[in-house]
Design a protein around this motif. Structure first.
Motif, PDB file in Angstrom:
ATOM      1  N   LEU A   1       2.307 -14.313  -0.631  1.00  0.00           N
ATOM      2  CA  LEU A   1       3.668 -13.874  -0.944  1.00  0.00           C
ATOM      3  C   LEU A   1       3.678 -12.745  -1.954  1.00  0.00           C
ATOM      4  O   LEU A   1       4.443 -11.783  -1.822  1.00  0.00           O
ATOM      5  CB  LEU A   1       4.490 -15.059  -1.460  1.00  0.00           C
ATOM      6  CG  LEU A   1       4.878 -16.113  -0.423  1.00  0.00           C
ATOM      7  CD1 LEU A   1       5.577 -17.282  -1.098  1.00  0.00           C
ATOM      8  CD2 LEU A   1       5.775 -15.514   0.646  1.00  0.00           C
ATOM      9  N   VAL A   2       2.824 -12.856  -2.976  1.00  0.00           N
ATOM     10  CA  VAL A   2       2.735 -11.779  -3.964  1.00  0.00           C
ATOM     11  C   VAL A   2       2.313 -10.480  -3.290  1.00  0.00           C
ATOM     12  O   VAL A   2       2.886  -9.406  -3.529  1.00  0.00           O
ATOM     13  CB  VAL A   2       1.759 -12.152  -5.099  1.00  0.00           C
ATOM     14  CG1 VAL A   2       1.460 -10.940  -5.974  1.00  0.00           C
ATOM     15  CG2 VAL A   2       2.334 -13.276  -5.954  1.00  0.00           C
ATOM     16  N   GLY A   3       1.319 -10.557  -2.425  1.00  0.00           N
ATOM     17  CA  GLY A   3       0.863  -9.365  -1.729  1.00  0.00           C
ATOM     18  C   GLY A   3       1.952  -8.745  -0.870  1.00  0.00           C
ATOM     19  O   GLY A   3       2.115  -7.521  -0.848  1.00  0.00           O
TER      20      GLY A   3
ATOM     21  N   GLU B   1       3.654  -5.156  -1.643  1.00  0.00           N
ATOM     22  CA  GLU B   1       3.540  -4.143  -0.595  1.00  0.00           C
ATOM     23  C   GLU B   1       4.903  -3.536  -0.281  1.00  0.00           C
ATOM     24  O   GLU B   1       5.032  -2.322  -0.066  1.00  0.00           O
ATOM     25  CB  GLU B   1       2.932  -4.750   0.667  1.00  0.00           C
ATOM     26  CG  GLU B   1       2.698  -3.738   1.778  1.00  0.00           C
ATOM     27  CD  GLU B   1       2.065  -4.362   3.012  1.00  0.00           C
ATOM     28  OE1 GLU B   1       1.956  -3.652   4.028  1.00  0.00           O
ATOM     29  OE2 GLU B   1       1.698  -5.553   2.950  1.00  0.00           O
ATOM     30  N   SER B   2       5.954  -4.386  -0.289  1.00  0.00           N
ATOM     31  CA  SER B   2       7.315  -3.887  -0.071  1.00  0.00           C
ATOM     32  C   SER B   2       7.722  -2.918  -1.172  1.00  0.00           C
ATOM     33  O   SER B   2       8.366  -1.897  -0.909  1.00  0.00           O
ATOM     34  CB  SER B   2       8.305  -5.066  -0.016  1.00  0.00           C
ATOM     35  OG  SER B   2       8.040  -5.918   1.070  1.00  0.00           O
ATOM     36  N   VAL B   3       7.343  -3.250  -2.410  1.00  0.00           N
ATOM     37  CA  VAL B   3       7.657  -2.363  -3.531  1.00  0.00           C
ATOM     38  C   VAL B   3       6.898  -1.044  -3.381  1.00  0.00           C
ATOM     39  O   VAL B   3       7.458   0.049  -3.585  1.00  0.00           O
ATOM     40  CB  VAL B   3       7.307  -3.038  -4.871  1.00  0.00           C
ATOM     41  CG1 VAL B   3       7.500  -2.070  -6.035  1.00  0.00           C
ATOM     42  CG2 VAL B   3       8.163  -4.293  -5.084  1.00  0.00           C
ATOM     43  N   ALA B   4       5.618  -1.129  -3.006  1.00  0.00           N
ATOM     44  CA  ALA B   4       4.777   0.062  -2.929  1.00  0.00           C
ATOM     45  C   ALA B   4       5.228   1.018  -1.832  1.00  0.00           C
ATOM     46  O   ALA B   4       5.035   2.232  -1.941  1.00  0.00           O
ATOM     47  CB  ALA B   4       3.326  -0.349  -2.706  1.00  0.00           C
ATOM     48  N   ARG B   5       5.833   0.499  -0.760  1.00  0.00           N
ATOM     49  CA  ARG B   5       6.269   1.378   0.327  1.00  0.00           C
ATOM     50  C   ARG B   5       7.343   2.361  -0.144  1.00  0.00           C
ATOM     51  O   ARG B   5       7.492   3.448   0.416  1.00  0.00           O
ATOM     52  CB  ARG B   5       6.828   0.544   1.486  1.00  0.00           C
ATOM     53  CG  ARG B   5       5.771  -0.193   2.281  1.00  0.00           C
ATOM     54  CD  ARG B   5       6.335  -0.651   3.612  1.00  0.00           C
ATOM     55  NE  ARG B   5       5.511  -1.651   4.245  1.00  0.00           N
ATOM     56  CZ  ARG B   5       5.821  -2.931   4.320  1.00  0.00           C
ATOM     57  NH1 ARG B   5       6.953  -3.383   3.782  1.00  0.00           N
ATOM     58  NH2 ARG B   5       5.015  -3.791   4.918  1.00  0.00           N
ATOM     59  N   GLY B   6       8.113   1.953  -1.157  1.00  0.00           N
ATOM     60  CA  GLY B   6       9.126   2.837  -1.702  1.00  0.00           C
ATOM     61  C   GLY B   6      10.319   3.061  -0.810  1.00  0.00           C
ATOM     62  O   GLY B   6      11.019   4.078  -0.938  1.00  0.00           O
ATOM     63  N   ARG B   7      10.614   2.163   0.086  1.00  0.00           N
ATOM     64  CA  ARG B   7      11.753   2.326   0.992  1.00  0.00           C
ATOM     65  C   ARG B   7      12.967   1.509   0.546  1.00  0.00           C
ATOM     66  O   ARG B   7      13.949   1.408   1.288  1.00  0.00           O
ATOM     67  CB  ARG B   7      11.350   1.913   2.411  1.00  0.00           C
ATOM     68  CG  ARG B   7      10.215   2.771   2.984  1.00  0.00           C
ATOM     69  CD  ARG B   7       9.802   2.265   4.355  1.00  0.00           C
ATOM     70  NE  ARG B   7       8.680   3.031   4.900  1.00  0.00           N
ATOM     71  CZ  ARG B   7       8.062   2.727   6.029  1.00  0.00           C
ATOM     72  NH1 ARG B   7       8.465   1.672   6.745  1.00  0.00           N
ATOM     73  NH2 ARG B   7       7.052   3.460   6.447  1.00  0.00           N
ATOM     74  N   GLY B   8      12.881   0.920  -0.631  1.00  0.00           N
ATOM     75  CA  GLY B   8      14.026   0.180  -1.157  1.00  0.00           C
ATOM     76  C   GLY B   8      14.112  -1.260  -0.734  1.00  0.00           C
ATOM     77  O   GLY B   8      15.129  -1.916  -0.963  1.00  0.00           O
ATOM     78  N   PHE B   9      13.036  -1.790  -0.123  1.00  0.00           N
ATOM     79  CA  PHE B   9      13.076  -3.180   0.334  1.00  0.00           C
ATOM     80  C   PHE B   9      12.261  -4.113  -0.566  1.00  0.00           C
ATOM     81  O   PHE B   9      11.921  -5.223  -0.171  1.00  0.00           O
ATOM     82  CB  PHE B   9      12.589  -3.285   1.778  1.00  0.00           C
ATOM     83  CG  PHE B   9      13.587  -2.770   2.780  1.00  0.00           C
ATOM     84  CD1 PHE B   9      14.573  -3.596   3.278  1.00  0.00           C
ATOM     85  CD2 PHE B   9      13.548  -1.449   3.182  1.00  0.00           C
ATOM     86  CE1 PHE B   9      15.502  -3.117   4.202  1.00  0.00           C
ATOM     87  CE2 PHE B   9      14.473  -0.957   4.103  1.00  0.00           C
ATOM     88  CZ  PHE B   9      15.457  -1.783   4.605  1.00  0.00           C
ATOM     89  N   GLY B  10      11.963  -3.662  -1.781  1.00  0.00           N
ATOM     90  CA  GLY B  10      11.271  -4.492  -2.742  1.00  0.00           C
ATOM     91  C   GLY B  10      11.561  -4.010  -4.149  1.00  0.00           C
ATOM     92  O   GLY B  10      11.724  -2.802  -4.377  1.00  0.00           O
ATOM     93  N   VAL B  11      11.670  -4.942  -5.099  1.00  0.00           N
ATOM     94  CA  VAL B  11      11.913  -4.586  -6.499  1.00  0.00           C
ATOM     95  C   VAL B  11      10.974  -5.391  -7.383  1.00  0.00           C
ATOM     96  O   VAL B  11      10.544  -6.501  -7.028  1.00  0.00           O
ATOM     97  CB  VAL B  11      13.373  -4.842  -6.924  1.00  0.00           C
ATOM     98  CG1 VAL B  11      14.316  -3.881  -6.227  1.00  0.00           C
ATOM     99  CG2 VAL B  11      13.777  -6.288  -6.650  1.00  0.00           C
TER     100      VAL B  11
ATOM    101  N   ALA C   1       9.138 -11.180 -12.625  1.00  0.00           N
ATOM    102  CA  ALA C   1       9.873 -11.432 -11.388  1.00  0.00           C
ATOM    103  C   ALA C   1       9.710 -10.260 -10.430  1.00  0.00           C
ATOM    104  O   ALA C   1       9.540  -9.106 -10.854  1.00  0.00           O
ATOM    105  CB  ALA C   1      11.353 -11.668 -11.676  1.00  0.00           C
ATOM    106  N   ALA C   2       9.778 -10.567  -9.144  1.00  0.00           N
ATOM    107  CA  ALA C   2       9.738  -9.547  -8.091  1.00  0.00           C
ATOM    108  C   ALA C   2      10.449 -10.117  -6.877  1.00  0.00           C
ATOM    109  O   ALA C   2      10.590 -11.346  -6.741  1.00  0.00           O
ATOM    110  CB  ALA C   2       8.301  -9.162  -7.744  1.00  0.00           C
ATOM    111  N   ALA C   3      10.896  -9.245  -5.991  1.00  0.00           N
ATOM    112  CA  ALA C   3      11.639  -9.735  -4.830  1.00  0.00           C
ATOM    113  C   ALA C   3      11.505  -8.776  -3.652  1.00  0.00           C
ATOM    114  O   ALA C   3      11.433  -7.556  -3.832  1.00  0.00           O
ATOM    115  CB  ALA C   3      13.119  -9.919  -5.185  1.00  0.00           C
ATOM    116  N   SER C   4      11.459  -9.360  -2.456  1.00  0.00           N
ATOM    117  CA  SER C   4      11.643  -8.571  -1.244  1.00  0.00           C
ATOM    118  C   SER C   4      13.121  -8.656  -0.873  1.00  0.00           C
ATOM    119  O   SER C   4      13.773  -9.686  -1.105  1.00  0.00           O
ATOM    120  CB  SER C   4      10.762  -9.100  -0.107  1.00  0.00           C
ATOM    121  OG  SER C   4      11.093 -10.446   0.201  1.00  0.00           O
TER     122      SER C   4
END
Length: 410
Positions: free
Chosen positions: A296-298, A302-312, A398-401
């Motif tokens: 889940l962390v990965g 990965e969502s954050v790293a893509r930079g498309r706004g689907f992860g914080v 904290a982090a979120a998809s």
């Protein structure tokens, strides 16, 4: 040959430990389940303080006898408020009732090692006592809503595991949850008395029949397990038996159930007991839970790293994401606490501020805004996981998809 039989199951209501009433008719503490957590999430003080208390229950019986003393040490933080004339009389009386009820519970109930959580607002006739299977930090929090994060974190640690031990003619099934294992079903099928009893000329035919009966038994067991999984929704499956027989049984499992297999173990099905099952299954479940955390962390990073706004990443961005109901999966570092504020009108969440930036109503200060965050995500059908492993989440807490990219922060 012995006749085929289906799984035999004792009556069950879906919970591991059920509410019971003693001779006095008072409800005893319940073991934690998802249903209980969701029920407690709905509790409210409605303008009066709701007291959440967590107290560790020692393993040593001598130390356990001092549980009333441990509770009193925690409640010492509440005592001054119960006498504070600056509080409404209704609030003071409610706090006194809360403390009296909790003290009565630890005097009259028998508690198992781990911890107990109390949620009480006596003026609103609210009281819940929940047994936790492991120790948590002693803590008391007063708010208008229950403080549930320690309980959620404990619940997430314990996947519900279906354990099956199988041989060529019989299968026994257990449920493993919260360090407890209970038998739930058994099955037996037709078998040859002795596959090698025939004379030489018929020996091949007898062995073929014995193998076919074993395959039928594996298929039958697999079908019954699929029905159990469909009814009870187990998180994972652990399979035990003779090493040489396990591959054939695993091949008989439906594809969906095969994906749930977290591990296998070797035991003698004729002599296996509950203690052996626990010893074999505990490392399988622990490895599974660790792998879930890391996966889940990965995925979120990965969502954050893509930079498309689907992860914080970070508490502030996660609070804004929860405010606009964008969180799909929330990861919170286990044990972290952060003070913050919540709007009493529109459910805006933030780290500071006396006035909501969205509706300009007053905010309510809270000791743990991460608790409000997890509650908000659950209310919108998002998933929450407290990460125990030391990952990149630890630095940011904290982090979120996300379901959709976030609008600008006001």
């Amino acid at each position: 040959m012995s006749p085929a039989r289906s799984f035999r199951r004792p009556p069950a209501d879906g919970s591991i430990a059920r509410e019971e009433c003693g001779a006095t008719g008072r409800k005893r503490a319940t073991m934690i389940t998802a249903e209980i957590v969701h029920r407690i999430l709905r509790l409210r003080g409605d303008g009066l303080p709701l007291v959440s208390v967590y107290v560790r229950v020692p393993t040593d019986p001598t130390d356990r006898a001092d549980l009333p003393g441990r509770l009193n040490s925690v409640l010492d933080q509440v005592e001054p408020m119960a006498e504070d004339k600056s509080l409404d009389r209704a609030a003071r009386l409610s706090l006194r009732g809360d403390m009296e009820r909790m003290r009565e519970e630890v005097r009259t109930e028998r508690w198992r090692p781990g911890a107990v959580a109390f949620f009480s607002c006596s003026a609103r006739d609210v009281f819940e006592a929940v047994q936790l299977p492991r120790a948590v930090q002693d803590r008391v929090v007063l708010d208008e809503t229950p403080w549930v994060r320690p309980m959620l974190a404990v619940l997430e640690e314990y996947a519900r595991c279906c354990v099956v031990v199988v041989d060529r003619a019989r299968a026994r099934v257990w449920e493993w949850f919260a360090d407890e294992i209970e038998p739930i079903a058994a099955l037996s099928d037709r078998t040859m008395r002795k596959p090698n009893y025939a004379a030489t000329m018929a020996e091949d035919r007898v062995h073929h029949k014995a193998e076919e009966l074993a395959r039928e038994h594996y298929r039958h067991t697999a079908a019954e397990l699929a029905q159990l999984h469909e009814a009870d929704g187990y998180d994972l499956l652990a399979v035990g038996g003779h090493r040489a027989e396990l591959p054939q049984f695993l091949d008989a499992l439906p594809r969906g159930l095969r994906k749930r297999v977290a591990g296998t173990f070797t035991v003698d099905p004729h002599t296996v007991d509950r203690g052996t099952i626990k010893q074999k299954v505990e490392p399988i479940v622990a490895r599974y839970m660790r792998d879930v955390d890391l996966r889940l962390v990965g995925e979120v990073l990965e969502s954050v790293a893509r930079g498309r706004g689907f992860g914080v990443l970070g508490v502030a961005d996660c609070l804004w994401a929860a405010t606009v109901k964008a969180v799909e999966t929330l990861l919170v570092q286990d044990g972290a606490m952060v003070a913050g504020v919540a709007c009493t009108n529109c459910s805006w969440l933030g780290t500071s501020g006396d006035t909501c930036p969205l509706c300009e109503h007053a905010t309510r200060h809270t000791e743990d805004i991460l608790d409000e965050l997890t509650r908000a995500v659950i209310d919108e059908s998002g998933s929450v996981r407290h990460v125990q492993e030391d990952t990149d989440i630890a630095e940011h807490l904290a982090a979120a998809s996300l379901r959709f990219p976030l609008p600008p922060v006001p």
